[in-house]
Scaffold this motif. Structure first.
Motif, PDB file in Angstrom:
ATOM      1  N   GLN B   6     -10.816   2.497  16.307  1.00 33.26           N
ATOM      2  CA  GLN B   6     -10.135   3.423  15.411  1.00 33.26           C
ATOM      3  C   GLN B   6     -11.230   3.180  14.153  1.00 33.26           C
ATOM      4  O   GLN B   6     -10.922   2.186  13.420  1.00 33.26           O
ATOM      5  CB  GLN B   6      -8.960   3.807  15.238  1.00 33.26           C
ATOM      6  N   CYS B  23     -12.344   8.082  16.299  1.00 36.77           N
ATOM      7  CA  CYS B  23     -11.824   7.147  17.201  1.00 36.77           C
ATOM      8  C   CYS B  23     -12.727   7.275  18.982  1.00 36.77           C
ATOM      9  O   CYS B  23     -13.302   8.381  19.224  1.00 36.77           O
ATOM     10  CB  CYS B  23     -10.402   7.071  17.724  1.00 36.77           C
ATOM     11  N   TRP B  35      -2.565  12.594  18.381  1.00 32.34           N
ATOM     12  CA  TRP B  35      -3.151  11.578  16.324  1.00 32.34           C
ATOM     13  C   TRP B  35      -1.401  11.780  15.492  1.00 32.34           C
ATOM     14  O   TRP B  35      -0.426  12.932  15.562  1.00 32.34           O
ATOM     15  CB  TRP B  35      -4.259  12.612  15.572  1.00 32.34           C
ATOM     16  N   LYS B  37       0.420  10.558  12.440  1.00 32.43           N
ATOM     17  CA  LYS B  37       0.319  10.381  11.178  1.00 32.43           C
ATOM     18  C   LYS B  37       1.650   9.628  10.397  1.00 32.43           C
ATOM     19  O   LYS B  37       3.155  10.117  10.855  1.00 32.43           O
ATOM     20  CB  LYS B  37       0.683  11.105  10.049  1.00 32.43           C
ATOM     21  N   ASP B  49      -2.728  17.337  18.879  1.00 37.26           N
ATOM     22  CA  ASP B  49      -3.063  16.795  20.294  1.00 37.26           C
ATOM     23  C   ASP B  49      -4.583  17.483  20.761  1.00 37.26           C
ATOM     24  O   ASP B  49      -4.450  18.673  20.632  1.00 37.26           O
ATOM     25  CB  ASP B  49      -2.130  16.252  20.884  1.00 37.26           C
ATOM     26  N   VAL B  64      -8.979  18.847  15.644  1.00 33.16           N
ATOM     27  CA  VAL B  64      -9.621  17.526  17.149  1.00 33.16           C
ATOM     28  C   VAL B  64     -10.328  17.763  17.873  1.00 33.16           C
ATOM     29  O   VAL B  64     -10.744  19.528  18.123  1.00 33.16           O
ATOM     30  CB  VAL B  64      -7.584  16.733  17.503  1.00 33.16           C
ATOM     31  N   LEU B  75     -10.848  13.343  14.280  1.00 35.90           N
ATOM     32  CA  LEU B  75      -9.568  14.270  13.738  1.00 35.90           C
ATOM     33  C   LEU B  75     -10.605  14.336  12.144  1.00 35.90           C
ATOM     34  O   LEU B  75     -10.840  13.628  11.347  1.00 35.90           O
ATOM     35  CB  LEU B  75      -8.597  13.155  13.040  1.00 35.90           C
ATOM     36  N   TYR B  88      -3.014   7.377   9.552  1.00 36.67           N
ATOM     37  CA  TYR B  88      -2.854   8.019  10.396  1.00 36.67           C
ATOM     38  C   TYR B  88      -3.372   6.895  11.843  1.00 36.67           C
ATOM     39  O   TYR B  88      -4.194   6.355  11.758  1.00 36.67           O
ATOM     40  CB  TYR B  88      -4.006   8.855  10.148  1.00 36.67           C
ATOM     41  N   CYS B  90      -4.543   7.523  15.839  1.00 36.81           N
ATOM     42  CA  CYS B  90      -5.559   8.108  17.599  1.00 36.81           C
ATOM     43  C   CYS B  90      -4.968   7.136  18.251  1.00 36.81           C
ATOM     44  O   CYS B  90      -4.162   5.819  18.242  1.00 36.81           O
ATOM     45  CB  CYS B  90      -7.187   8.240  17.558  1.00 36.81           C
TER      46      CYS B  90
END
Lengths: 112, 115
Positions: B6, B23, B35, B37, B49, B64, B75, B88, B90
Motif C-alpha cells: 500500500q 494498493c 477498504w 477507515k 469494497d 474504488v 481508493l 486507511y 486496503c
C-alpha cells in the motif's frame, strides 16, 4: 446493541502472566477472527474460527490459544505474556460468503 | 500466501482536493478487495469494497477501481473534508467476500486533510 463486543478494553499486566480477552458477536455470523495491530498500525490475522473449527493459524506462538464455546463467542487466551505481545487486539466476524468484516472495538494490551 | 503493498504511507492534501491511495496484491486468486477507515483509537470500519468481476465502484465521494491484469486497486476520495482524516487500509481475500479465508491488509495510509 454493539454488534461485536470485546472485553476488556484495556489490559495492563506483568510479564509471565496469563490473560484472556473475550469476544462476542450478535450478528449471526458464522466466522470469527482475531487480529493483532502493532505499534506501527499493521493489522495481521492471528486466527479464524468457522463453525467452531480453527481454519487459520498464521504462525502465531502457541502461547496464544483461541477458544470458541459457541458460534457467537471467540475468546483469546495468552499464556506467559511477553513484552512483545503489547498491541491492540481486534476481534472480528463475518458471514461466509459475506460483505466483509465487522470489527470489535479492540483491546489494548500492555505488558510491563 | 497473499501479499498486499500500500502506498503512500502518509498523504497530506488540502481540504477540498482529491486523495488517491494505491494498493497492489500478489495472489491472482484474490477476488475481494475492501477498504477500511480507522480513526485514532477506534476500530477499522468498512467504507467500500469491490469484487473482481467489477472494475469500478462509487459511493458518494468515495470510489474504488480495480485492475485485475495489473493486480492493483485504488481508493479515490474527492472533495476531501476534515473528517476524512484517518488511517486507511486496503485488503485482499481469495474467499467469497471476506469469509473464512481471512483478509490480508496493507500497512495503511495516514491521510491528513489540511484546512
Amino acid at each position: 446493541d454493539t454488534a461485536v463486543s470485546q472485553t476488556p478494553k484495556y489490559l495492563v499486566t506483568q510479564m509471565g502472566n496469563d490473560k484472556s480477552i473475550k469476544c462476542e458477536q450478535n450478528l449471526g455470523h458464522d466466522t470469527m477472527y482475531w487480529y493483532k495491530q502493532d505499534s506501527k498500525k499493521f493489522l495481521k490475522i492471528m486466527f479464524s474460527y468457522n463453525n467452531k473449527e480453527l481454519i487459520i493459524n498464521e504462525t502465531v506462538p502457541n502461547r496464544f490459544s483461541p477458544k470458541s464455546p459457541d458460534k457467537a463467542h471467540l475468546n483469546l487466551h495468552i499464556n506467559s505474556l511477553e513484552l512483545g505481545d503489547s498491541a491492540v487486539y481486534f476481534c472480528a466476524s463475518s458471514r461466509s460468503p459475506g460483505p466483509g468484516y465487522t470489527f470489535g472495538s479492540g483491546t489494548r494490551l500492555t505488558v510491563v | 500466501g497473499e501479499n498486499v503493498e500500500q502506498h503512500p504511507s502518509t498523504l497530506s492534501v488540502q481540504e477540498g482536493d482529491s486523495a488517491v491511495i494505491k494498493c497492489t496484491y500478489s495472489d491472482s486468486a484474490s477476488n475481494y478487495f475492501p477498504w477500511y477507515k480507522q480513526e485514532l483509537g477506534k476500530r477499522p470500519q468498512l467504507i467500500i469494497d469491490i469484487r473482481s468481476n467489477v472494475g469500478e465502484k462509487k459511493d458518494q465521494r468515495i470510489a474504488v477501481t480495480l485492475n485485475k491484469t495489473a493486480k492493483h486497486f485504488s481508493l479515490h476520495i474527492t472533495e476531501t473534508q476534515p473528517e476524512d482524516s484517518a488511517v486507511y487500509f486496503c485488503a485482499a481475500s481469495s474467499g467469497s467476500g471476506g469469509g473464512a479465508d481471512g483478509l490480508t491488509f496493507g500497512k495503511g495510509t495516514h491521510l491528513i486533510i489540511q484546512p
